[in-house]
Scaffold this motif. Structure first.
Motif, PDB file in Angstrom:
ATOM      1  N   LYS A 120      -8.629   0.407   6.943  1.00 33.65           N
ATOM      2  CA  LYS A 120      -9.624  -0.049   5.957  1.00 33.65           C
ATOM      3  C   LYS A 120      -9.067  -1.112   5.030  1.00 33.65           C
ATOM      4  CE  LYS A 120     -12.625   1.580   2.195  1.00 33.65           C
ATOM      5  NZ  LYS A 120     -13.186   2.756   1.479  1.00 33.65           N
ATOM      6  N   TYR A 121      -7.806  -0.966   4.642  1.00 41.94           N
ATOM      7  CA  TYR A 121      -7.210  -1.900   3.691  1.00 41.94           C
ATOM      8  C   TYR A 121      -6.125  -2.742   4.362  1.00 41.94           C
ATOM      9  CZ  TYR A 121      -9.499   1.037   0.199  1.00 41.94           C
ATOM     10  OH  TYR A 121     -10.432   1.736  -0.534  1.00 41.94           O
TER      11      TYR A 121
ATOM     12  N   MET B  80       0.845  -1.199   0.000  1.00 45.57           N
ATOM     13  CA  MET B  80       0.000   0.000   0.000  1.00 45.57           C
ATOM     14  C   MET B  80       0.879   1.246   0.000  1.00 45.57           C
ATOM     15  SD  MET B  80      -3.114   1.083   2.590  1.00 45.57           S
ATOM     16  CE  MET B  80      -2.118   1.108   4.090  1.00 45.57           C
TER      17      MET B  80
ATOM     18  N   VAL C 117      -2.412  -2.452  -3.211  1.00 49.09           N
ATOM     19  CA  VAL C 117      -3.727  -2.111  -2.697  1.00 49.09           C
ATOM     20  C   VAL C 117      -4.230  -0.921  -3.498  1.00 49.09           C
ATOM     21  CG1 VAL C 117      -4.984  -1.162  -0.725  1.00 49.09           C
ATOM     22  CG2 VAL C 117      -3.227  -2.927  -0.362  1.00 49.09           C
TER      23      VAL C 117
ATOM     24  N   SER D 293     -10.841   2.516  -3.451  1.00 46.43           N
ATOM     25  CA  SER D 293     -12.121   2.175  -4.058  1.00 46.43           C
ATOM     26  C   SER D 293     -12.353   3.020  -5.309  1.00 46.43           C
ATOM     27  CB  SER D 293     -13.258   2.408  -3.062  1.00 46.43           C
ATOM     28  OG  SER D 293     -13.436   3.799  -2.822  1.00 46.43           O
TER      29      SER D 293
END
Length: 348
Positions: free
Chosen positions: A280-281, A225, A256, A259
């Protein structure tokens, strides 16, 4: 989309997605030493050479009677040119830290030998710029409109009248393309691109790319990420437009992605999360924005950050969202990520 709007979205995207100053500041901003010294011998040779022509990534062709020597450039561009032996006269953009040391974006540039026209993004002192008698201004562009990076919008027309500009695009392409363009630009300015040192730097980059590809192939389950920290927001970068992330992804790195809704709201660049939602991820490795305008991992005090599996495992490494476009400076970006993936534990 108007240029002004495109500039706003790009600035917000790259500095928020890559990280940096936060939306408020973004909105405000939009209203061997001889081999690398770019010394006098090269400048003299350049001054004696014939007419100079260079077509930049906006499709703009700059023509001058001689190779420019009074060069003003965005700090990161100046740092890249320095690696190829070209010394600029003036810079604008993050150049020195509060204690006077070179900013991370200055690379190996000797900041004591350049005139700093503005020591932060979007600042360029016109009077100092004019006094330098610039031959050319060189920067990057982070949008498809060719907006000049870090040139203040409110004075762009006045700045444009003082000297022609050259822009290298770092938007929606892999890092290899702007690296090649910077190579071509440096060569046109008189750099000896056939030197052993420079040729070797390109080979090292290619070796590092092969290493990263192999690491990603060996551990496809490792999720990476790209993040950036601001006081109240954590930004998760998408890979759509960033030259480093696009290239890493092409080599097989498992990223990652924010959205689709979040990317749509940020013109494709990032997702902004509150610190309460920073988990969240799932990620095994976190690439964190290393620019001085962002909060660095060691200084993040948020409890939710400290509880992230990658953080607890010590699998957080720096990222340069505005890479210095020389092979010498980009090679470590590949090696560092490759090493992190090679040694990573699956924690997500």
């Amino acid at each position: 989309m108007s240029n002004a709007r495109a500039t706003h979205l790009t600035r917000r995207g790259i500095l928020a997605a890559g990280g940096a100053l936060g939306l408020g500041a973004v909105l405000a901003a939009c209203g061997d030493d001889d081999a690398k010294s770019g010394g006098s011998d090269q400048e003299t040779a350049a001054a004696k050479s014939g007419p100079w022509t260079f077509k930049d990534d906006r499709g703009t062709t700059v023509k001058l009677d001689k190779v420019p020597t009074n060069i003003v450039a965005f700090t990161g561009v100046a740092a890249a040119l320095f690696d190829y032996g070209i010394q600029v006269k003036g810079v604008f953009g993050p150049t020195t830290t509060a204690d006077g040391k070179p900013d991370v974006q200055a690379g190996d540039l000797d900041v004591s030998k350049v005139t700093v026209l503005g020591n932060e993004w979007g600042k360029l002192n016109i009077e100092k710029y004019a006094a330098l008698g610039p031959d050319v201004l060189i920067t990057t562009t982070f949008d498809d409109a060719g907006t000049l990076w870090s040139v203040p919008v409110e004075s762009a027309d006045k700045i444009a009248k003082l000297a022609p500009s050259v822009a290298v695009s770092v938007f929606d392409r892999q890092i290899t393309e702007p690296l090649q363009r910077m190579w071509e630009l440096a060569e046109s300015l008189g750099a000896d691109m056939k030197s052993t040192e420079i040729a070797e730097s390109k080979k090292k980059f290619e070796t590092a790319a092969a290493r990263l590809r192999a690491a990603a192939k060996a551990k496809p389950e490792i999720k990476v990420m790209a993040g950036s920290a601001a006081e109240s927001i954590f930004y998760v970068s998408g890979t759509n437009f960033s030259i480093d992330l696009e290239y890493f992804k092409s080599l097989g790195v498992n990223f990652v992605e924010p959205s689709e809704k979040a990317k749509a709201e940020s013109a494709g660049w990032y997702e902004a999360l509150s610190w309460e939602n920073v988990d969240k991820y799932d990620a095994d490795i976190i690439l964190m924005d290393d620019r001085s305008s962002t909060i660095q991992p060691a200084d993040i005090t948020e409890a939710t950050w400290k509880k992230l599996p990658a953080v607890k495992a010590g699998q957080v490494i720096p990222r340069s969202p505005e890479p210095i476009l020389s092979y010498d400076k980009c090679t470590p970006l590949l090696d560092n990520l490759a090493e992190a993936i090679e040694n990573a534990k699956k924690v997500s």
